[in-house]
Design an enzyme around this catalytic site. Structure first.
Site, PDB file in Angstrom:
ATOM      1  N   SER A 225       0.867  -1.190   0.000  1.00 56.53           N
ATOM      2  CA  SER A 225       0.000   0.000   0.000  1.00 56.53           C
ATOM      3  C   SER A 225       0.894   1.227   0.000  1.00 56.53           C
ATOM      4  O   SER A 225       2.046   1.166   0.445  1.00 56.53           O
ATOM      5  CB  SER A 225      -0.850   0.004   1.276  1.00 56.53           C
ATOM      6  OG  SER A 225      -1.511   1.236   1.445  1.00 56.53           O
TER       7      SER A 225
ATOM      8  N   TYR B  35      -1.805  -1.003  10.197  1.00 59.41           N
ATOM      9  CA  TYR B  35      -1.888  -1.180   8.741  1.00 59.41           C
ATOM     10  C   TYR B  35      -0.582  -0.737   8.084  1.00 59.41           C
ATOM     11  O   TYR B  35      -0.008  -1.465   7.260  1.00 59.41           O
ATOM     12  CB  TYR B  35      -3.064  -0.362   8.195  1.00 59.41           C
ATOM     13  CG  TYR B  35      -3.318  -0.553   6.722  1.00 59.41           C
ATOM     14  CD1 TYR B  35      -3.996  -1.676   6.256  1.00 59.41           C
ATOM     15  CD2 TYR B  35      -2.890   0.394   5.791  1.00 59.41           C
ATOM     16  CE1 TYR B  35      -4.235  -1.854   4.901  1.00 59.41           C
ATOM     17  CE2 TYR B  35      -3.134   0.228   4.434  1.00 59.41           C
ATOM     18  CZ  TYR B  35      -3.805  -0.893   3.995  1.00 59.41           C
ATOM     19  OH  TYR B  35      -4.036  -1.072   2.651  1.00 59.41           O
TER      20      TYR B  35
HETATM   21  N1  NAD Z   1      -8.636  -0.071  -1.663  1.00 62.47           N
HETATM   22  C1  NAD Z   1      -7.613   0.673  -1.354  1.00 62.47           C
HETATM   23  O1  NAD Z   1      -7.712   1.918  -1.314  1.00 62.47           O
HETATM   24  C2  NAD Z   1      -6.270   0.046  -1.075  1.00 62.47           C
HETATM   25  C3  NAD Z   1      -5.160   0.903  -0.959  1.00 62.47           C
HETATM   26  C4  NAD Z   1      -3.924   0.334  -0.706  1.00 62.47           C
HETATM   27  C5  NAD Z   1      -3.784  -1.028  -0.571  1.00 62.47           C
HETATM   28  N2  NAD Z   1      -4.879  -1.824  -0.680  1.00 62.47           N
HETATM   29  C6  NAD Z   1      -4.667  -3.257  -0.509  1.00 62.47           C
HETATM   30  O2  NAD Z   1      -5.191  -3.949  -1.609  1.00 62.47           O
HETATM   31  C7  NAD Z   1      -5.561  -5.270  -1.203  1.00 62.47           C
HETATM   32  C8  NAD Z   1      -6.975  -5.558  -1.686  1.00 62.47           C
HETATM   33  O3  NAD Z   1      -7.856  -4.677  -1.022  1.00 62.47           O
HETATM   34  P1  NAD Z   1      -9.240  -4.183  -1.655  1.00 62.47           P
HETATM   35  O4  NAD Z   1      -9.280  -2.730  -1.462  1.00 62.47           O
HETATM   36  O5  NAD Z   1      -9.440  -4.779  -2.979  1.00 62.47           O
HETATM   37  O6  NAD Z   1     -10.244  -4.768  -0.566  1.00 62.47           O
HETATM   38  P2  NAD Z   1     -11.497  -5.750  -0.657  1.00 62.47           P
HETATM   39  O7  NAD Z   1     -12.062  -5.750   0.719  1.00 62.47           O
HETATM   40  O8  NAD Z   1     -12.368  -5.399  -1.800  1.00 62.47           O
HETATM   41  O9  NAD Z   1     -10.802  -7.147  -0.957  1.00 62.47           O
HETATM   42  C9  NAD Z   1     -10.015  -7.790   0.017  1.00 62.47           C
HETATM   43  C10 NAD Z   1     -10.338  -9.263  -0.041  1.00 62.47           C
HETATM   44  O10 NAD Z   1      -9.472  -9.931   0.890  1.00 62.47           O
HETATM   45  C11 NAD Z   1     -10.237 -10.957   1.480  1.00 62.47           C
HETATM   46  N3  NAD Z   1      -9.678 -11.369   2.757  1.00 62.47           N
HETATM   47  C12 NAD Z   1      -9.575 -10.635   3.891  1.00 62.47           C
HETATM   48  N4  NAD Z   1      -9.053 -11.393   4.881  1.00 62.47           N
HETATM   49  C13 NAD Z   1      -8.829 -12.616   4.337  1.00 62.47           C
HETATM   50  C14 NAD Z   1      -8.328 -13.838   4.846  1.00 62.47           C
HETATM   51  N5  NAD Z   1      -7.950 -13.945   6.152  1.00 62.47           N
HETATM   52  N6  NAD Z   1      -8.225 -14.887   4.026  1.00 62.47           N
HETATM   53  C15 NAD Z   1      -8.615 -14.789   2.729  1.00 62.47           C
HETATM   54  N7  NAD Z   1      -9.112 -13.685   2.179  1.00 62.47           N
HETATM   55  C16 NAD Z   1      -9.218 -12.601   2.997  1.00 62.47           C
HETATM   56  C17 NAD Z   1     -11.635 -10.356   1.661  1.00 62.47           C
HETATM   57  O11 NAD Z   1     -12.618 -11.383   1.827  1.00 62.47           O
HETATM   58  C18 NAD Z   1     -11.797  -9.576   0.367  1.00 62.47           C
HETATM   59  O12 NAD Z   1     -12.423 -10.356  -0.636  1.00 62.47           O
HETATM   60  C19 NAD Z   1      -5.394  -5.301   0.319  1.00 62.47           C
HETATM   61  O13 NAD Z   1      -4.164  -5.937   0.618  1.00 62.47           O
HETATM   62  C20 NAD Z   1      -5.364  -3.841   0.699  1.00 62.47           C
HETATM   63  O14 NAD Z   1      -4.642  -3.598   1.882  1.00 62.47           O
HETATM   64  C21 NAD Z   1      -6.119  -1.325  -0.935  1.00 62.47           C
END
Ligand code: NAD
Length: 230
Positions: A121, A134
């Site tokens: 991130s 985080y």
């Molecule tokens: N959305 C943002 O702004 C953003 C910014 C920076 C980084 N990220 C990172 O991107 C990645 C994806 O996030 P997103 O925004 O698409 O979120 P999201 O919530 O849409 O998707 C995350 C997925 O991870 C799954 N998950 C969570 N815990 C789990 C576990 N213990 N086992 C298996 N699956 C699990 C959830 O069920 C979900 O489907 C994450 O690592 C997040 O930290 C997101």
């Protein structure tokens, strides 16, 4: 990008950036297994060591190999100042965002994957008040990525990392309690003046996974609308 004949695993593939990564890999011809707590092809809790090992063994057994992996599953986790964060909440965030990336990466390398992308991130590049767990977990993902990349570089295996900035996903929407104004405000504060889409971040992940990025390993690619440039 052409992924014909490749077998890929995407954790967190049931939602957001992971789901977009699944879609992009499939569009390129890969056979993709989306693993998720919820909504994937394969139900998996990435914090469970034995379950991770079993899931990857099942992918290899069913498809004959594992070539590519994207470790995308994550949680926004504990949201409080350090003085207020409980140890359980801290550990949960580190467990999902860092320990689980280690477990998946280790199992993927053992299974013979040759290109792996971990998702960190922009919070892994800077401090974020109110999100120490985080931010620490995502800094950890970058260190893990670089270290593993060095260990396997001479065997032709690549391990890279993508740092998304604010991206319109269910996670970000939940983080602001579904407040559209808050999402738009976050977007306006980025250099590009908007949030990213899951597909835009997936493009970076899929490119790093592909042979087009054949000389990149241990790299940290920002897909953040310019946040890391500030
Ligand atoms: N959305 C943002 O702004 C953003 C910014 C920076 C980084 N990220 C990172 O991107 C990645 C994806 O996030 P997103 O925004 O698409 O979120 P999201 O919530 O849409 O998707 C995350 C997925 O991870 C799954 N998950 C969570 N815990 C789990 C576990 N213990 N086992 C298996 N699956 C699990 C959830 O069920 C979900 O489907 C994450 O690592 C997040 O930290 C997101």
């Amino acid at each position: 990008m052409n992924f014909d004949g490749k077998v890929a695993l995407v954790t967190g593939g049931g939602s957001g950036i992971g789901a977009a990564t699944v879609e992009a890999l499939r569009a390129g011809g890969a056979t993709v297994v989306a693993a998720d707590l919820d909504g994937g092809d394969l139900t998996l809790d990435v914090t469970d060591d034995a379950a991770v090992e079993a899931a990857i063994a099942a992918v290899v057994e069913q498809h004959g190999r594992l070539d590519l992996a994207a470790n995308v599953a994550g949680t926004s986790g504990a949201h409080a100042d350090v003085v207020d964060v409980g140890l359980d909440a801290w550990r949960h965030t580190l467990s999902v965002n860092l320990d689980a990336v280690f477990l998946c990466l280790r199992a993927e390398l053992r299974a013979g994957a040759t290109s792996i992308v971990n998702v960190a991130s922009s919070a892994g590049r800077m401090g974020v008040a109110g999100m120490a767990a985080y931010s620490a977990s995502k800094h950890g993902v970058i260190g893990l990525t670089k270290s593993a990349a060095l260990e396997v570089a001479r065997s032709g295996v690549r391990v890279n990392c993508v740092c998304p900035g604010g991206t319109r996903t269910p996670m970000l929407a939940a983080f602001v309690g579904g407040d559209e104004n808050a999402l738009e405000g976050m977007g306006r504060r980025t250099p590009m003046g908007r949030l990213g889409t899951p597909a835009e971040v997936a493009e970076a992940i899929v490119w790093l996974l592909s042979d087009s990025a054949s000389f990149l390993t241990g790299s940290v690619v920002e897909a953040d609308g310019g946040v890391a440039a500030v």
